[in-house]
Design an enzyme around this catalytic site. Structure first.
Site, PDB file in Angstrom:
ATOM      1  N   ASP A  31       0.856  -1.187   0.000  1.00 48.94           N
ATOM      2  CA  ASP A  31       0.000   0.000   0.000  1.00 48.94           C
ATOM      3  C   ASP A  31       0.889   1.233   0.000  1.00 48.94           C
ATOM      4  O   ASP A  31       1.889   1.278   0.720  1.00 48.94           O
ATOM      5  CB  ASP A  31      -0.925   0.018   1.236  1.00 48.94           C
ATOM      6  CG  ASP A  31      -2.155   0.882   0.984  1.00 48.94           C
ATOM      7  OD1 ASP A  31      -3.253   0.314   0.843  1.00 48.94           O
ATOM      8  OD2 ASP A  31      -1.976   2.114   0.870  1.00 48.94           O
ATOM      9  N   PHE A 155     -16.620 -10.458  -6.516  1.00 48.60           N
ATOM     10  CA  PHE A 155     -18.058 -10.341  -6.242  1.00 48.60           C
ATOM     11  C   PHE A 155     -18.302 -10.366  -4.732  1.00 48.60           C
ATOM     12  O   PHE A 155     -19.325 -10.857  -4.260  1.00 48.60           O
ATOM     13  CB  PHE A 155     -18.810 -11.476  -6.947  1.00 48.60           C
ATOM     14  CG  PHE A 155     -18.540 -11.539  -8.421  1.00 48.60           C
ATOM     15  CD1 PHE A 155     -17.646 -12.462  -8.947  1.00 48.60           C
ATOM     16  CD2 PHE A 155     -19.127 -10.633  -9.291  1.00 48.60           C
ATOM     17  CE1 PHE A 155     -17.365 -12.504 -10.304  1.00 48.60           C
ATOM     18  CE2 PHE A 155     -18.861 -10.656 -10.650  1.00 48.60           C
ATOM     19  CZ  PHE A 155     -17.972 -11.589 -11.164  1.00 48.60           C
ATOM     20  N   PHE A 265     -32.292 -11.226  -3.228  1.00 46.30           N
ATOM     21  CA  PHE A 265     -32.293  -9.855  -3.720  1.00 46.30           C
ATOM     22  C   PHE A 265     -33.655  -9.413  -4.231  1.00 46.30           C
ATOM     23  O   PHE A 265     -33.789  -8.670  -5.201  1.00 46.30           O
ATOM     24  CB  PHE A 265     -31.180  -9.642  -4.748  1.00 46.30           C
ATOM     25  CG  PHE A 265     -29.859  -9.429  -4.062  1.00 46.30           C
ATOM     26  CD1 PHE A 265     -29.299 -10.444  -3.300  1.00 46.30           C
ATOM     27  CD2 PHE A 265     -29.214  -8.213  -4.123  1.00 46.30           C
ATOM     28  CE1 PHE A 265     -28.110 -10.249  -2.620  1.00 46.30           C
ATOM     29  CE2 PHE A 265     -28.007  -8.016  -3.437  1.00 46.30           C
ATOM     30  CZ  PHE A 265     -27.462  -9.037  -2.707  1.00 46.30           C
ATOM     31  N   CYS A 276     -20.839  -0.011  -4.114  1.00 44.13           N
ATOM     32  CA  CYS A 276     -20.742  -0.638  -5.435  1.00 44.13           C
ATOM     33  C   CYS A 276     -21.923  -0.410  -6.369  1.00 44.13           C
ATOM     34  O   CYS A 276     -21.746   0.032  -7.498  1.00 44.13           O
ATOM     35  CB  CYS A 276     -20.502  -2.136  -5.265  1.00 44.13           C
ATOM     36  SG  CYS A 276     -18.939  -2.482  -4.464  1.00 44.13           S
ATOM     37  N   LYS A 279     -22.351   3.137  -7.901  1.00 48.09           N
ATOM     38  CA  LYS A 279     -21.154   3.455  -8.689  1.00 48.09           C
ATOM     39  C   LYS A 279     -21.111   2.638  -9.981  1.00 48.09           C
ATOM     40  O   LYS A 279     -20.866   3.177 -11.065  1.00 48.09           O
ATOM     41  CB  LYS A 279     -19.923   3.153  -7.837  1.00 48.09           C
ATOM     42  CG  LYS A 279     -18.591   3.252  -8.536  1.00 48.09           C
ATOM     43  CD  LYS A 279     -17.442   3.160  -7.566  1.00 48.09           C
ATOM     44  CE  LYS A 279     -17.097   1.771  -7.133  1.00 48.09           C
ATOM     45  NZ  LYS A 279     -16.355   0.985  -8.122  1.00 48.09           N
TER      46      LYS A 279
END
Ligand code: UDX
Length: 445
Positions: A31, A155, A265, A276, A279
């Protein structure tokens, strides 16, 4: 077992680094933020994710997982380099690729011959080629090492990231001609595909989807856009149920029982949020526009979702007549249970709208204790749900934490001034609330 570098240690990067090391690979997490690398080296996670800290400590104890802010240390010996940096929404809805560019440039000088650079960040279609060009541009001369580019979309769901990494429905790999890069990355996932690890599920063999770069990149967007659309569809049906006197709590599970539709869902309510869905749907819409395509369904998916948040105010007005000067308690700040993530959380927008309407707002979340995004809004962050409901005219349930489903309604009623509970997530028992003299209202019935 391979030498792996993971560039970027946010959500996707830290889960990927920890799990691959836990599965047996030698992993260096890199990082650009030295403090972040130090924090992780000290066994501290920068994010809240159930079970990940135990796995981090287990992987570190094997000596196979280290973190650094030194690109050379991370990349120079890596067989596979995962790019897991952020791609927040940029201009016109298109993702901001500056971190991907930075990551590609950062590792370019250290890539060894035959290494594979894997895009795991959510990137617009065509980014695989772009990453190759970025790296080639950053490399010095003609005798540069050859390398492969692979797209491996993730995912992971927040709050269930470990489970989604170790027990995925499928692993998607998109590669360049010849498929050598894809072959190398597929080998990396061998133990996940075979479920050959402690706790592996012999009855759950993930699929392996091998395709080309643009198709793999498209899978990610299409998958998230579909899930967001499925939820917006459920909310549209719920809105019509309300108008015609049907009960979405009956209707949606009944359509979900059809294996062509599936029950997941289809939970209606105040709609989706998170880092997510919004966006990625915006990015897909922007991609379509780049080619003069309108994406009507995707635009409707966003509009329906936005309208669900506005509906909370409308429903409160319908019950309370006026909102100005009313005390409203919002239960839940995270965009969903199991995470401390507030990105695009419906609760924050609802609080902002209540504030604008002149309500006195209090809020409580089991995990989220601070909301810097609402620094310009007066909201009292309470110590528990009952404290939040103190003298409240109404309570709004915005995140379906278990503790709200198991709330003590008599105690809640004692604290409240009013009797209204607006359940934005379908978790409150009407009957139990009624016993305490509380009236529950919700979506779709
Ligand atoms: C999502 C995708 O699920 C994941 O595959 C991808 O990698 C990243 O984006 P995440 O954002 O963590 O994951 O959340 P998810 O569990 O998908 O929920 C998204 C939003 O939809 C949440 O606000 C949730 O409350 C809402 N939701 C979910 C519903 O409103 N109804 C449902 O039935 C399911």
């Amino acid at each position: 077992m391979a030498n792996v570098a993971v560039v970027g240690t946010g959500y996707v990067g830290s889960v990927t680094a920890v799990c691959l090391a836990w599965l047996g690979h030698d992993v260096v997490g890199y990082d650009t933020n030295p403090a972040r690398a130090e924090q992780l080296s000290a066994g501290e996670l920068p994010i809240y994710e159930p079970g990940l800290d135990e796995k981090l400590h287990e992987a570190q104890a094997t000596g196979r997982l280290t973190f650094t802010a030194d690109a050379a240390k991370a990349a120079s010996n890596a067989d596979v380099i995962f790019l897991c940096v952020g791609t927040p929404t940029g201009v016109g809805g298109m993702p901001d690729m500056s971190q991907v560019e930075g990551a590609a440039h950062g590792v370019a000088p250290y890539i060894k011959d035959g290494a594979v650079v894997v895009n795991k960040s959510t990137v617009p279609v065509g980014s695989g080629n772009w990453v190759r060009t970025m790296i080639e541009e950053a490399q010095s001369g003609s005798a540069d090492p050859s390398f492969h580019v692979v797209s491996n979309p993730e995912f992971l769901r927040e709050g269930a990231a470990l489970e989604d990494f170790l027990y995925p429905d499928r692993i998607v790999l998109g590669g360049e001609e010849g498929g050598e890069g894809v072959r190398i990355v597929a080998a990396l996932y061998e133990r996940v595909l075979a479920q050959d690890f402690p706790g592996g599920k012999s009855d759950h063999k993930p699929g392996l989807v091998l395709t080309d770069l643009p198709s793999a990149e498209m899978v990610k967007y299409a998958a998230n856009a579909f899930l967001a659309t499925k939820i917006s569809f459920a909310n549209e049906i719920a809105n019509i149920c309300e108008l015609v006197g049907a009960d979405a709590r009956q209707v949606l599970p009944a359509i979900g029982a059809d294996s062509r539709i599936g029950p997941k869902f289809l939970q209606h309510g105040i709609g989706w949020g998170g880092s997510c869905f919004g966006k990625d749907v915006q990015a897909l819409i922007a991609t379509g526009l780049d080619y003069g395509y309108g994406s009507q369904i995707l635009r409707a998916t966003v509009e329906v979702n936005q309208a669900q948040r506005a509906a909370v105010i409308r429903k409160l007005q319908a019950e309370l007549k006026t909102i100005k000067g009313r005390r409203i308690a919002v239960l839940g700040l995270a965009f969903k249970p199991g995470t401390d993530d507030r990105r695009d959380a419906p609760a924050l927008e609802i609080i902002r709208r209540l504030h604008t309407a002149g309500a006195v707002v209090s809020a409580y979340d089991p995990i989220v204790k601070d909301v810097p995004e609402l620094s310009d809004v007066t909201v009292r962050i309470a110590t528990n749900a009952y404290d939040a409901a103190d003298r409240a005219d109404a309570v709004v349930v915005a995140t379906e934490w278990d503790e709200f489903a198991d709330i003590d309604f008599a105690k809640l009623a004692d604290h409240m001034k009013g009797t209204l509970v607006l359940d934005g997530r379908g978790v409150v028992s009407e009957a139990a609330a009624a016993e305490a003299g509380l009236k529950v209202t919700g979506f779709g019935w």
